[in-house]
Motif scaffolding. Structure first.
Motif, mmCIF file in Angstrom:
data_model
loop_
_atom_site.group_PDB
_atom_site.id
_atom_site.type_symbol
_atom_site.label_atom_id
_atom_site.label_comp_id
_atom_site.label_asym_id
_atom_site.label_seq_id
_atom_site.Cartn_x
_atom_site.Cartn_y
_atom_site.Cartn_z
ATOM 1 N N GLU A 75 5.421 22.199 11.383
ATOM 2 C CA GLU A 75 6.694 21.489 11.521
ATOM 3 C C GLU A 75 7.888 22.417 11.263
ATOM 4 O O GLU A 75 8.874 22.408 12.002
ATOM 5 N N ARG B 65 10.634 23.858 13.966
ATOM 6 C CA ARG B 65 11.972 24.124 13.420
ATOM 7 C C ARG B 65 12.590 22.913 12.724
ATOM 8 O O ARG B 65 13.780 22.638 12.836
ATOM 9 N N MET B 66 11.775 22.166 12.004
ATOM 10 C CA MET B 66 12.290 21.050 11.209
ATOM 11 C C MET B 66 12.694 21.565 9.831
ATOM 12 O O MET B 66 11.934 22.310 9.200
ATOM 13 N N PRO B 67 13.847 21.167 9.303
ATOM 14 C CA PRO B 67 14.232 21.579 7.942
ATOM 15 C C PRO B 67 13.277 20.962 6.923
ATOM 16 O O PRO B 67 13.061 19.741 6.944
ATOM 17 N N THR C 245 11.892 19.256 3.600
ATOM 18 C CA THR C 245 12.445 18.470 2.496
ATOM 19 C C THR C 245 11.869 19.003 1.183
ATOM 20 O O THR C 245 11.066 19.932 1.180
ATOM 21 N N THR D 12 9.127 15.436 5.673
ATOM 22 C CA THR D 12 9.842 16.393 6.514
ATOM 23 C C THR D 12 10.036 15.841 7.927
ATOM 24 O O THR D 12 11.131 15.927 8.505
ATOM 25 N N TYR D 13 8.993 15.220 8.480
ATOM 26 C CA TYR D 13 9.107 14.664 9.829
ATOM 27 C C TYR D 13 10.079 13.486 9.861
ATOM 28 O O TYR D 13 10.964 13.406 10.719
ATOM 29 N N LYS E 108 12.501 12.523 7.839
ATOM 30 C CA LYS E 108 13.915 12.864 7.617
ATOM 31 C C LYS E 108 14.522 13.476 8.890
ATOM 32 O O LYS E 108 15.683 13.267 9.203
ATOM 33 N N TYR E 109 13.715 14.220 9.620
ATOM 34 C CA TYR E 109 14.168 14.872 10.844
ATOM 35 C C TYR E 109 14.313 13.861 11.985
ATOM 36 O O TYR E 109 15.269 13.908 12.770
#
Length: 441
Positions: free
Chosen positions: A35, A40-42, A44, A317-318, A320-321
């Motif tokens: 991810e 390129r997911m920021p 968490t 992470t997913y 929030k993105y």
């Protein structure tokens, strides 16, 4: 693209679930890396607070186990069961429910399951009736326990919302305990008449016609009453109960945890209290510290912490993105049909096998969509959906403990002994929970 990324998340969860436990955590770590570095997911923040709650509670409960406290609780439970053996289908689930409520984990009930089966068998009761119900009850109780990671996480997130600072731990469990207990009673009453009578069950008859199985069934006697425990075992249980009482008192009296004009969150309070009482039990009972990491509670708890580490971090992470893109459509659906959020909680729990991990993944989603806090609290029992696929350790152990073969995983996999009691317990608990939360939250 977001749908494909969500599908990829489910793939990693599915692969991890095939290994279970630690495997679920580390395979989710692979998904997290993909991810962040590929998609390129920021990233968490990792679920530190949830993990620390699990570590603190498990540490204290493990010291309790090493001190003989769990054996003492088991003997008390067995005396209750053998005093009214004909009511084992009601008493068995009640006993496992209370044990989980006290300990904050359902992994401590393995030792009582053979005794429930023995009491049922000796009284001509189909063992599936109390055993399957007891396994479900032991997990349903987690959302009622004041020291479970799921409950404490709900509290820590909700009190941060403007206008909800006065939500307390006592307020949450005043909803979840009655809701889950009523759910347990309803599934237990259902279980009293389920299936054929033991003497008419074809699998039981087949085993009784086999000399090896017949000898095993007739000579099976499980009891904990033949062991004399030291007074330190009883004292460790009393100290553990004192820890629970202290947590509730501190939760009820905010002035105790107000220092320098600032109120300390209940999350670190529970962590400190569990660590401190673990130390008190260790010193007061002179328990050998080397025994602590070898117990069932410690091993199961550490596995749970690692699993949540990977699952919650990857999923958070997913979501929030992706949430800004999904929010409007999901919000409209859930606001029109509130029960659909319960379904979402349930489905996620089926995949991740953890109420704490489900709460960590889905509560922020519910809060971000602006769902009413009473609804979110009332639907907490829906974070228990992992009975749906019969691969959870307590369910597998229960099947193996039933020497009569009445507790089983069916030919079609989903027609197993835990399905109907689980659905009844969760649905009833959610309905009762929403009603209670509407009035008390």
């Amino acid at each position: 693209m977001l749908y494909l990324e969500f599908l990829l998340l489910l793939v990693f969860l599915y692969i991890g679930s095939r290994y279970g436990g630690i495997g679920l955590g580390v395979v989710s770590g692979i998904g997290l890396l993909v991810e962040v570095l590929v998609l390129r997911m920021p990233p968490t923040s990792p679920p530190v607070n949830v993990m620390l709650i699990i570590l603190a509670v498990v540490t204290c409960a493990s010291i309790l186990e090493a001190a003989g406290g769990l054996k003492y609780m088991l003997q008390v439970a067995e005396r209750i069961l053998r005093r009214s053996p004909k009511r084992v289908t009601l008493l068995g689930p009640t006993v496992t429910y209370i044990m989980t409520l006290m300990l904050g984990t359902g992994h401590a009930v393995y030792s009582v399951m053979p005794i429930i089966g023995d009491v049922a068998l000796k009284n001509g009761i189909r063992p599936e009736r109390p055993m399957a119900a007891a396994s479900v009850a032991s997990q349903l109780a987690i959302t009622g326990s004041p020291i479970s990671a799921a409950v404490v996480y709900y509290l820590s997130q909700i009190v941060q919302l403007p206008g909800h600072e006065n939500i307390t731990l006592l307020g949450i469990i005043s909803v979840t305990i009655p809701a889950t207990f009523i759910g347990t009673m309803v599934l237990s009453f259902y279980s009293m008449r389920r299936g054929k009578e033991l003497q008419d069950d074809p699998e039981y008859q087949r085993r009784m016609s086999d000399p090896v199985w017949r000898e095993r069934i007739e000579n099976t006697t499980n009891t904990s009453l033949d062991e004399t425990l030291p007074s330190s075992a009883r004292n460790s249980v009393l100290l553990f109960l004192l820890a629970l009482i202290c947590i509730v008192i501190v939760a009820m009296v905010p002035s105790i945890r107000t220092i320098g004009g600032e109120k300390i969150s209940m999350t670190p309070i529970i962590q400190m209290m569990m660590l401190a009482f673990g130390g008190i039990i260790l010193l007061a009972t002179k328990t050998e510290v080397q025994k602590v990491p070898t117990g069932v509670v410690f091993k199961s708890g550490m596995v749970a912490a690692i699993a949540i580490f990977g699952i919650a971090w990857m999923s958070d992470t997913y979501f929030k993105y992706a949430l800004p893109s999904f929010e409007q459509g999901i919000t409209q659906m859930v606001q029109s049909y509130p029960w659909t959020f319960a379904l979402a909680l349930f489905i996620v729990s089926v995949v991740v096998n953890s109420q704490a991990a489900t709460a960590r993944m889905m509560l922020p989603v519910g809060l971000a969509m602006g769902l009413p806090v009473p609804l979110l609290i009332g639907l907490m029992p829906a974070t228990y959906g992992y009975f749906f696929i019969p691969n959870y350790p307590s369910d597998i152990a229960t099947v193996n403990f039933d020497v009569t073969g009445t507790t089983k995983i069916g030919k079609y996999y989903f027609n197993h002994s835990f399905m109907v009691p689980g659905l009844i317990g969760v649905v009833v608990a959610c309905v009762v929970g929403v009603l209670l939360a509407t009035f008390f939250i």
